[in-house]
Design an enzyme around this catalytic site. Sequence first.
Site, mmCIF file in Angstrom:
data_model
loop_
_atom_site.group_PDB
_atom_site.id
_atom_site.type_symbol
_atom_site.label_atom_id
_atom_site.label_comp_id
_atom_site.label_asym_id
_atom_site.label_seq_id
_atom_site.Cartn_x
_atom_site.Cartn_y
_atom_site.Cartn_z
ATOM 1 N N GLY A 71 0.805 -1.218 0.000
ATOM 2 C CA GLY A 71 0.000 0.000 0.000
ATOM 3 C C GLY A 71 0.832 1.257 0.000
ATOM 4 O O GLY A 71 1.218 1.764 1.073
ATOM 5 N N LEU A 72 1.108 1.791 -1.191
ATOM 6 C CA LEU A 72 1.839 3.060 -1.314
ATOM 7 C C LEU A 72 0.995 4.092 -2.055
ATOM 8 O O LEU A 72 0.759 5.188 -1.559
ATOM 9 C CB LEU A 72 3.170 2.846 -2.037
ATOM 10 C CG LEU A 72 4.009 4.100 -2.276
ATOM 11 C CD1 LEU A 72 4.452 4.726 -0.953
ATOM 12 C CD2 LEU A 72 5.225 3.777 -3.159
ATOM 13 N N GLU A 74 -1.877 6.375 -3.560
ATOM 14 C CA GLU A 74 -3.132 6.901 -3.020
ATOM 15 C C GLU A 74 -3.963 7.511 -4.142
ATOM 16 O O GLU A 74 -3.460 7.729 -5.249
ATOM 17 C CB GLU A 74 -2.824 7.942 -1.933
ATOM 18 C CG GLU A 74 -2.093 7.353 -0.738
ATOM 19 C CD GLU A 74 -1.991 8.312 0.435
ATOM 20 O OE1 GLU A 74 -2.434 9.475 0.300
ATOM 21 O OE2 GLU A 74 -1.472 7.894 1.489
ATOM 22 N N GLY A 78 0.295 9.357 -6.799
ATOM 23 C CA GLY A 78 0.910 8.198 -7.421
ATOM 24 C C GLY A 78 2.371 8.467 -7.702
ATOM 25 O O GLY A 78 3.264 7.935 -7.049
ATOM 26 N N ILE A 104 -4.379 -1.091 -5.601
ATOM 27 C CA ILE A 104 -3.509 -2.017 -4.880
ATOM 28 C C ILE A 104 -3.759 -3.447 -5.360
ATOM 29 O O ILE A 104 -4.814 -4.030 -5.098
ATOM 30 C CB ILE A 104 -3.736 -1.916 -3.357
ATOM 31 C CG1 ILE A 104 -3.632 -0.452 -2.901
ATOM 32 C CG2 ILE A 104 -2.755 -2.807 -2.625
ATOM 33 C CD1 ILE A 104 -2.317 0.218 -3.233
ATOM 34 N N THR A 105 -2.783 -4.008 -6.055
ATOM 35 C CA THR A 105 -2.873 -5.388 -6.524
ATOM 36 C C THR A 105 -2.898 -6.345 -5.337
ATOM 37 O O THR A 105 -2.147 -6.174 -4.377
ATOM 38 C CB THR A 105 -1.685 -5.712 -7.438
ATOM 39 O OG1 THR A 105 -1.724 -4.852 -8.573
ATOM 40 C CG2 THR A 105 -1.721 -7.155 -7.912
ATOM 41 N N CYS A 184 11.696 -1.020 -2.997
ATOM 42 C CA CYS A 184 10.811 -2.135 -3.343
ATOM 43 C C CYS A 184 10.302 -1.981 -4.774
ATOM 44 O O CYS A 184 10.246 -2.956 -5.538
ATOM 45 C CB CYS A 184 9.636 -2.195 -2.376
ATOM 46 S SG CYS A 184 10.096 -2.377 -0.636
ATOM 47 N N LEU A 284 -3.791 -8.846 -37.714
ATOM 48 C CA LEU A 284 -4.972 -9.701 -37.569
ATOM 49 C C LEU A 284 -6.255 -9.020 -38.014
ATOM 50 O O LEU A 284 -7.291 -9.675 -38.138
ATOM 51 C CB LEU A 284 -5.123 -10.174 -36.117
ATOM 52 C CG LEU A 284 -4.438 -11.498 -35.782
ATOM 53 C CD1 LEU A 284 -2.918 -11.357 -35.815
ATOM 54 C CD2 LEU A 284 -4.886 -12.013 -34.428
ATOM 55 N N GLU A 309 3.928 1.534 -11.479
ATOM 56 C CA GLU A 309 5.305 1.464 -10.976
ATOM 57 C C GLU A 309 6.231 2.408 -11.733
ATOM 58 O O GLU A 309 7.347 2.068 -12.111
ATOM 59 C CB GLU A 309 5.796 0.012 -11.024
ATOM 60 C CG GLU A 309 4.913 -0.877 -10.157
ATOM 61 C CD GLU A 309 5.513 -2.232 -9.881
ATOM 62 O OE1 GLU A 309 6.751 -2.326 -9.878
ATOM 63 O OE2 GLU A 309 4.752 -3.164 -9.655
#
Length: 330
Positions: A71-72, A74, A78, A104-105, A184, A284, A309
């Site tokens: 949890g970083l 908000e 970001g 938050i993953t 991290c 395609l 990130e």
Amino acid sequence: MHLEGYGCAGTTAKAYGLACLELEAADSGLRSLVSVQGSLAMFAIWKWGSEEQKQEWLPRMAAGDAIGCFGLTEPDFGSNPGGMRTRARRDGDDWILTGNKMWITNGSVADVAVVWAQTGDQGDGRGVRGFVVPTDTPGFSAPAIKHKMSLRASVTSELVLDNVRLPASAVLPEAQGLRGPLSCLNEARFGIVFGALGAARDCLETAITYAQERDIFDKPLAGFQLTQAKLADMTLELGKGLLLAAQLGTLKDAGQLKPEQVSLGKLNNVRESLEIARTCRTILGAAGITLEYPIMRHANNLESVLTYEGTSEVHQLIIGQAVTGQAAYR
């Protein structure tokens, strides 16, 4: 798998990167789960936690018996985490956390959350501390974010901290200031450098097969010069990205990798992977927008990977500061 001890495999960084590549060839959401588990939540405890915190959580997380989140970010902060509004205040020997985290993953399925909060001790983010928060703590909730068009295979949540009371032992003792959470993020970004290429490879392989099997004007689509030009350019960019990732892995295993080098890898490889996905979709044609093929799913996922990130713009500024010595964030 790249961490040492506590039931972790202790592999090389390059091996971990290649695993991320194969996971993201399936889906970016799957690699995101792994990145958050190992490179954010577990790494935070492994790098900055107390021995008691490591013993309590890392073996269970390594075995998959406990899921973590980080949890970083908000709702309003970001790219500038130092402005976070989540607060931790002292109450006797305890800490009380109040605030909200966003995007938050793993949040709704996590057993433990590593939450970063401003203690108010110092300005400019220097008072930021990390807390190990069991998700069954009173006042903690994690409502899921729904109606996503990207990373649909990944659980994304808000974290709500409503006067969450924690003992002093919940603090990550070795982390003070933004250096903790940013270290991290650097770990997780390294996995993305490799991972994004897995999505690109899957798109390219799909486009090559389709072009060989699809006939137009009485011959395979792969036999036209414009199609081959696209395939050649994409093969080139994928190969360059793999070489860049491998070199960064070599540097990381030697303990020589710098944050700005990770930014180089993340910026280039995600940007080029997204362009490969978009170009493969054109080969395609209409079939490219269906879920019969993986290309549009990968492209949608990579839109998120491009900005999480560290947005491309932030990584450009990190690289710009490295080459000029001037910070241009404000």
